[in-house]
Design a protein around this motif. Structure first.
Motif, mmCIF file in Angstrom:
data_model
loop_
_atom_site.group_PDB
_atom_site.id
_atom_site.type_symbol
_atom_site.label_atom_id
_atom_site.label_comp_id
_atom_site.label_asym_id
_atom_site.label_seq_id
_atom_site.Cartn_x
_atom_site.Cartn_y
_atom_site.Cartn_z
ATOM 1 N N GLY A 25 -38.328 -43.629 14.785
ATOM 2 C CA GLY A 25 -37.801 -43.901 13.442
ATOM 3 C C GLY A 25 -37.065 -42.712 12.862
ATOM 4 O O GLY A 25 -36.033 -42.854 12.216
ATOM 5 N N ASP A 26 -37.591 -41.503 13.116
ATOM 6 C CA ASP A 26 -36.909 -40.328 12.542
ATOM 7 C C ASP A 26 -36.217 -39.497 13.621
ATOM 8 O O ASP A 26 -36.261 -38.280 13.621
ATOM 9 N N ILE A 27 -35.546 -40.209 14.510
ATOM 10 C CA ILE A 27 -34.864 -39.534 15.621
ATOM 11 C C ILE A 27 -33.857 -38.495 15.119
ATOM 12 O O ILE A 27 -33.659 -37.452 15.737
ATOM 13 N N ASP A 28 -33.273 -38.738 13.950
ATOM 14 C CA ASP A 28 -32.280 -37.789 13.454
ATOM 15 C C ASP A 28 -32.898 -36.492 12.949
ATOM 16 O O ASP A 28 -32.203 -35.506 12.747
ATOM 17 N N GLU A 29 -34.209 -36.495 12.725
ATOM 18 C CA GLU A 29 -34.852 -35.257 12.279
ATOM 19 C C GLU A 29 -35.359 -34.423 13.448
ATOM 20 O O GLU A 29 -35.838 -33.307 13.258
ATOM 21 N N VAL A 30 -35.283 -34.985 14.637
ATOM 22 C CA VAL A 30 -35.737 -34.232 15.800
ATOM 23 C C VAL A 30 -34.925 -32.955 15.916
ATOM 24 O O VAL A 30 -33.720 -32.973 15.758
ATOM 25 N N GLY A 31 -35.634 -31.875 16.179
ATOM 26 C CA GLY A 31 -34.920 -30.608 16.303
ATOM 27 C C GLY A 31 -35.237 -29.680 15.149
ATOM 28 O O GLY A 31 -34.938 -28.504 15.204
ATOM 29 N N ASP A 32 -35.859 -30.200 14.075
ATOM 30 C CA ASP A 32 -36.360 -29.286 13.054
ATOM 31 C C ASP A 32 -37.663 -28.700 13.602
ATOM 32 O O ASP A 32 -37.907 -28.728 14.800
ATOM 33 N N GLU A 33 -38.556 -28.215 12.727
ATOM 34 C CA GLU A 33 -39.708 -27.505 13.282
ATOM 35 C C GLU A 33 -40.864 -28.389 13.729
ATOM 36 O O GLU A 33 -41.704 -27.980 14.510
ATOM 37 N N THR A 52 -44.845 -56.802 17.533
ATOM 38 C CA THR A 52 -44.449 -56.165 16.271
ATOM 39 C C THR A 52 -43.794 -54.815 16.472
ATOM 40 O O THR A 52 -43.092 -54.336 15.601
ATOM 41 N N VAL A 53 -44.048 -54.168 17.572
ATOM 42 C CA VAL A 53 -43.467 -52.841 17.797
ATOM 43 C C VAL A 53 -43.001 -52.722 19.240
ATOM 44 O O VAL A 53 -43.511 -53.391 20.128
ATOM 45 N N LEU A 54 -42.031 -51.835 19.455
ATOM 46 C CA LEU A 54 -41.542 -51.624 20.818
ATOM 47 C C LEU A 54 -42.428 -50.651 21.579
ATOM 48 O O LEU A 54 -42.562 -50.731 22.786
ATOM 49 N N PHE A 55 -43.024 -49.693 20.824
ATOM 50 C CA PHE A 55 -43.816 -48.660 21.488
ATOM 51 C C PHE A 55 -45.167 -48.497 20.804
ATOM 52 O O PHE A 55 -45.328 -48.872 19.644
ATOM 53 N N THR A 56 -46.089 -47.917 21.525
ATOM 54 C CA THR A 56 -47.363 -47.526 20.930
ATOM 55 C C THR A 56 -47.082 -46.367 19.987
ATOM 56 O O THR A 56 -46.604 -45.320 20.413
ATOM 57 N N GLY A 89 -33.283 -51.392 18.607
ATOM 58 C CA GLY A 89 -33.359 -50.104 17.951
ATOM 59 C C GLY A 89 -34.305 -50.115 16.774
ATOM 60 O O GLY A 89 -34.811 -49.084 16.376
ATOM 61 N N ALA A 90 -34.558 -51.277 16.227
ATOM 62 C CA ALA A 90 -35.508 -51.333 15.121
ATOM 63 C C ALA A 90 -36.901 -51.307 15.709
ATOM 64 O O ALA A 90 -37.178 -52.005 16.670
ATOM 65 N N GLU A 91 -37.768 -50.488 15.145
ATOM 66 C CA GLU A 91 -39.105 -50.407 15.724
ATOM 67 C C GLU A 91 -40.009 -51.511 15.232
ATOM 68 O O GLU A 91 -40.761 -52.116 15.978
ATOM 69 N N GLN A 92 -39.942 -51.725 13.954
ATOM 70 C CA GLN A 92 -40.828 -52.750 13.394
ATOM 71 C C GLN A 92 -40.129 -54.086 13.536
ATOM 72 O O GLN A 92 -38.972 -54.204 13.222
ATOM 73 N N HIS A 102 -40.659 -32.282 14.078
ATOM 74 C CA HIS A 102 -40.451 -33.666 14.508
ATOM 75 C C HIS A 102 -40.190 -33.789 16.004
ATOM 76 O O HIS A 102 -39.395 -33.043 16.556
ATOM 77 N N CYS A 103 -40.867 -34.759 16.606
ATOM 78 C CA CYS A 103 -40.650 -35.069 18.014
ATOM 79 C C CYS A 103 -40.656 -36.589 18.136
ATOM 80 O O CYS A 103 -41.264 -37.274 17.322
ATOM 81 N N THR A 104 -40.001 -37.121 19.157
ATOM 82 C CA THR A 104 -40.064 -38.577 19.362
ATOM 83 C C THR A 104 -41.312 -38.958 20.153
ATOM 84 O O THR A 104 -41.861 -40.019 19.969
ATOM 85 N N PHE A 105 -41.744 -38.072 21.050
ATOM 86 C CA PHE A 105 -42.980 -38.319 21.804
ATOM 87 C C PHE A 105 -44.059 -37.417 21.246
ATOM 88 O O PHE A 105 -43.794 -36.263 20.892
ATOM 89 N N PHE A 106 -45.257 -37.921 21.131
ATOM 90 C CA PHE A 106 -46.351 -37.030 20.774
ATOM 91 C C PHE A 106 -47.673 -37.566 21.311
ATOM 92 O O PHE A 106 -47.769 -38.734 21.712
#
Ligand code: ALA
Length: 597
Positions: A73-81, A37-41, A440-443, A83-87
């Motif tokens: 999913g919100d890769i385009d918001e990365v770089g604000d205060e 169902t998902v590509l990543f944990t 590219g789709a996660e779900q 959001h990160c892709t890894f956590f």
């Protein structure tokens, strides 16, 4: 409030819950096991789904961990205060053991006690589920916060959209949650300001989920056989608060990474304008995420499908933004090395796999530079052939799709030369392409780890036999690189340097069908990882459960560490048939197979 480093917060959290009778388990791989169902944990609960559904966990009913997660999913918001892709998600778990009272009391103690985080209780706010047709208003959680001394005006009731946790749109364990927020000191956005408004006054740091329902495939709910607690505290966010920073990018985690990018680029992060800062943060975030993906115990490499595709996208985006900052070519492996150094103590796999990480980053950077040089040539051709000074949407898409030339490059080059680009036409072609490809789709599909159906269990057992067969036919060095099972078919990735020939596949099939014909009972035993290894069990799980693991044996054929579920007897499997053998990524082959009844 204590000023802790990321390493200190990790240790303190685990120590606290150890003191409350929890077994500390290791982070599972970033690549989900047997879950299509998902590509990543994407959350700490993800690898634990079978146990939330009632299976017994070898380490017990109270668990605590720090789970590495990826959400793109919100890769385009990365770089604000924030959001990160890894956590990293700090989590404590009750598998049918304690429930709301203990979870809430311990969360409060950890947050406010001077011995632990020592956060001023006046700064904390809480939300509880408001209730609807599926589940009642959570006055119980509200009551426990109140008993701890939290004032009414610090507790909000919010609807399902905010106070319910469960894999969106999928089946699986879920339930109401109660969330903990910190007042960042920013002014309220208005009289209706509350933790759901997103204005930045309240920052969520922890979520206690009370999983008491299973969402069925048809969207209805049924009570779970056991009531669980699933909590998740965001590590980056919490240390930002503890270190008095307004952004997750200003903490001890990112400091050395940003310093390295700064040194390479010659540009300064401090005092940079928002756009430049964003570029710094994107490079830092994406290289951190890429290092964890490549360095994972089930490490992935850049490719054009699935996880490898997401990795490639992250790396190429990092390369693009590094270029904007003036970082010279082929230097990002050095940034990845800083990530390895920073996280190596908490995640030894990064150190073990450091050569692979820096090597893959360097290789992808070279490939991408080549692509760009080629794309530039194509761009020149397109530009030279223009009649009206406009690059059509289809041409721009062709540059992107056929030559891998990023649309941003096309736009920038065009602007420099006073050429227009039909961006709408590009977007349209891009959307159509996205709809056609699922990469590219996660779900993705329904089912997954929550699916403990019989056919899925049979395919799990068939997968073990397949791995054993591959080792027998291709020599003993084959190990699993990924597995993805639906109720219809299995998909299995493994390391092997070349195509597997037809006659080899036939022999593997024969091996599996022989085991099926033998009609042997599948045996499950719990033992320590060391014992399992000594006995010759295969399996990629060895870093996962800490001490005790489940070992599934098909006597005479296979012995593998696995979380299950499995068929009871191989005779239940039907006829095993390999449908396809293909390349998955460099050095990794993929087999699709089915069981015919
Ligand atoms: N599973 C919960 C979350 O991810 C704790 O927020």
């Amino acid at each position: 409030m204590k000023n802790l480093t990321s390493d200190e917060l990790r240790s303190m959290y685990l120590e606290f819950f150890k003191g409350k009778g929890h077994a500390v388990i290791k982070s599972a791989s970033l690549i989900p096991e047997n879950d299509p169902t998902v590509l990543f944990t994407t959350a700490g609960m993800h690898p634990l789904v079978p146990y939330l559904m009632g299976e017994k966990h070898p380490a017990g009913a109270r668990l605590a961990d720090v789970q590495k997660c990826v959400r793109t999913g919100d890769i385009d918001e990365v770089g604000d205060e924030s959001h990160c892709t890894f956590f990293e998600m700090l989590g404590n778990w009750s598998l049918g053991d304690y429930f709301k009272k203990e979870a809430i009391t311990w969360s409060y103690e950890f947050l406010t006690s001077e011995k632990w985080l020592g956060i001023d209780s006046d700064l904390l706010y809480f939300t509880c589920f408001a209730g609807d047709a599926d589940a009642p208003k959570d006055t119980v959680s509200h009551g426990f916060w109140a008993e701890l001394g939290v004032k009414d005006d610090h507790i909000f009731y919010l609807e399902k959209k905010y106070n319910w946790w469960g894999p969106a749109g999928q089946s699986g364990p879920c339930g109401p949650d109660t969330e903990m927020f910190i007042d960042t000191g920013k002014p309220a956005c208005g009289p209706d300001c509350d933790p759901s408004c997103g204005c930045g006054k309240y920052l969520e740091i922890w979520n206690d989920v009370f999983m008491e329902y299973n969402k069925r495939q048809d969207g209805t709910f049924e009570p779970l056989s056991q009531k669980n607690v699933d909590t998740g505290m965001g590590l980056d966010r919490t240390i930002a608060i503890l270190q008095g920073k307004s952004s997750v990018y200003e903490t001890d985690v990112f400091a050395p990474i940003l310093a390295k990018i700064q040194a390479l680029s010659g540009a300064a992060y401090e005092g940079a304008d928002e756009q430049m800062k964003r570029a710094f943060r994107i490079v830092a975030d994406h290289i951190r995420c890429a290092a964890f993906m490549i360095g994972d115990e089930k490490g992935i490499t850049p490719s054009n499908v699935d996880q490898g595709y997401v990795l490639r996208r992250l790396l190429r985006r990092a390369i693009r933004f590094a270029g904007k900052l003036g970082v010279p070519e082929n230097k990002l492996a050095e940034v990845a090395q800083v990530v390895i150094d920073k996280y190596g103590a908490a995640y030894p796999e990064l150190v073990e796999n450091s050569k692979r990480i820096t090597g893959e980053v360097a290789k992808e950077e070279e490939r991408f530079q080549k692509t760009i040089r080629q794309g530039l040539k194509e761009f020149e051709k397109v530009a030279a052939g223009l009649q009206n000074g406009v690059i059509g949407g289809k041409s721009a898409f062709r540059l992107y799709d056929t030559f891998g030339f990023p649309i941003e490059f096309t736009l920038e080059l065009a602007e420099e030369r006073g050429i227009k680009v039909e961006k709408d036409g590009f977007d349209e072609a891009f959307r159509r392409h996205q709809q056609l490809s699922h990469a590219g789709a996660e779900q993705r599909f329904a089912g997954g780890l929550a699916d403990t159906g019989e056919q899925t269990a049979r395919l799990h057992t068939a997968t073990h036999l397949l791995l054993a067969g591959l080792n027998k036919v291709l020599g003993g060095d084959i190990s699993q690189k990924g597995s993805n099972i639906t109720a219809e078919r299995l998909r299995f990735d493994f390391n092997f340097p070349r195509k597997v020939e037809k006659d080899e596949l036939d022999r593997v099939e024969e091996f599996v069908n022989e085991a099926i014909a033998a009609g042997v009972d599948v045996k499950m035993e719990e033992m320590s990882v060391d014992e399992a290894k000594q006995k010759g069990a295969t399996g990629v799980f060895d870093a996962k459960y800490g001490e005790v693991v489940k070992v599934y044996t098909v006597p005479g054929y296979s012995m593998e560490i696995c979380g299950g579920p499995h068929a009871k007897n191989t005779a239940d499997l039907g006829k095993f048939k390999i449908k396809k053998e293909q390349s998955s990524s460099s050095g990794v082959r993929r087999i699709k197979a089915v069981l015919e009844q």
